[in-house]
Design an enzyme around this catalytic site. Sequence first.
Site, PDB file in Angstrom:
ATOM      1  N   SER A   3      -5.818   3.821   4.535  1.00 14.90           N
ATOM      2  CA  SER A   3      -5.314   3.015   3.412  1.00 14.90           C
ATOM      3  C   SER A   3      -6.451   2.367   2.623  1.00 14.90           C
ATOM      4  O   SER A   3      -6.331   1.241   2.147  1.00 14.90           O
ATOM      5  CB  SER A   3      -4.339   1.934   3.911  1.00 14.90           C
ATOM      6  N   SER A  15       0.799  -1.241   0.000  1.00 15.77           N
ATOM      7  CA  SER A  15       0.000   0.000   0.000  1.00 15.77           C
ATOM      8  C   SER A  15       0.823   1.278   0.000  1.00 15.77           C
ATOM      9  O   SER A  15       0.260   2.370  -0.122  1.00 15.77           O
ATOM     10  CB  SER A  15      -0.943   0.011   1.211  1.00 15.77           C
ATOM     11  N   LYS A  59       0.303   3.929  -2.651  1.00 17.77           N
ATOM     12  CA  LYS A  59      -0.646   5.045  -2.510  1.00 17.77           C
ATOM     13  C   LYS A  59       0.050   6.384  -2.267  1.00 17.77           C
ATOM     14  O   LYS A  59      -0.561   7.447  -2.426  1.00 17.77           O
ATOM     15  CB  LYS A  59      -1.624   4.755  -1.367  1.00 17.77           C
TER      16      LYS A  59
END
Length: 411
Positions: free
Chosen positions: A153, A93, A96
């Site tokens: 997230s 993640s 991102k």
Amino acid sequence: MNPEEEGVGMRCTAVNNGQRCRPGWEPTVFLFLLLFLAPPLATAQTPASPTDPTKKAATAEKPATYTSAILLEPETGKVLFEKDAHTPLPPASMVKMMTALIVMEKVGDGAVKLDDKVTASRWASKMGGSQVYLKEGETMTVEDLLKAMMIHSANDATAALAEHVAGHSEAFVDLMNQRAESLGLKETRYHSVHGLPAGPGQEEDVMSAADLATLGREMVKFPKIVELVAKSQEPFRDGAFTLVNPNHLLRTFPGADGIKTGFHNKAGFCVTGSAIRGDLRLIVVVMGSSTKTECFKNAAQLLNQGFATNRMLVPVKGRVVLEGRDARVWGGVASTVPIAAKQDVKILIKKGEEKKVQVAVNVPDRVRAPITAGQAVGEVVVTFDGVEVGKTQALAVNDVQGTWWWRLWPF
């Protein structure tokens, strides 16, 4: 449990129609092993000397519980520690981070506004993993989706933002790779906007720890991003839902204020962390830890090491009068004019090296009037151990009018 699974054979004898099992070592064999294979008693009971070089070497060679890591000071870009920092790995993640950077750059350009309404597509609503449970057709502002992405997230919020900015996720991935190239991220290749594990026929996103640190440097230039990633939790959907930040550093490390975590089975536990103490900010990246605890422990240890041994010295403060350094004026109503540095000059040094830093103010012997406030009249130079490490303009603080007789002077 089958005794063989414990790694020691067992011998069993019948007892009252049942079995009694004991270790398959005969007493004599056990005694032989005890007497001849055990280390001498005196040696076993002698503690290692505190200065035992063998013990020090063993401590120094303790294997790292992560795959790669880096510690960096973002203003100078100086690397304070690295281990396999240029190895491309799945960032999970932490992908991102680039999504957020592009969105905020679009906001800065005026192409996107934080209060823009975004409508969730069917694709965005079907995202797995961490999410805020967007429904197809539901609308949220860009700012709320940024919160969901960078604090919680949320994959569905990420997908919705990407589609809003570029029209389609694949087009947004192209933007991500273009921005990575412009930032010089040589070990980075994006295939998704969110960092979820690649499905059949898909390729994994890859980034190196060094590239993540560089990306982190760029992100902390945006106050809005710093504001969001520093939140450990935030009410959402009018308080019906709470965004929870998985970045454990925010709750345990003094001064921590970001940036992003990541995890999936191939990536392991990862974090790009940021912390600030006084004038010094540090960025740490840890990738490929086997446990969440080890990931944050290693990140905290690297940050502690960095703060313990380094400091950001500000020997020159911008717009502050340099006492005792007035410039002499030629042909003015005043004989001198106070001066100030145009901006701060900072220098990253090891603690204890402060005496190696010197400041010099270089201005002409006399500055000709008239002089206006803010006019450059020289420069302020900072050296470390005799080598120039930074400089800025020296500015006049006040106006100084010329005298009438000076205006008539022919030379």
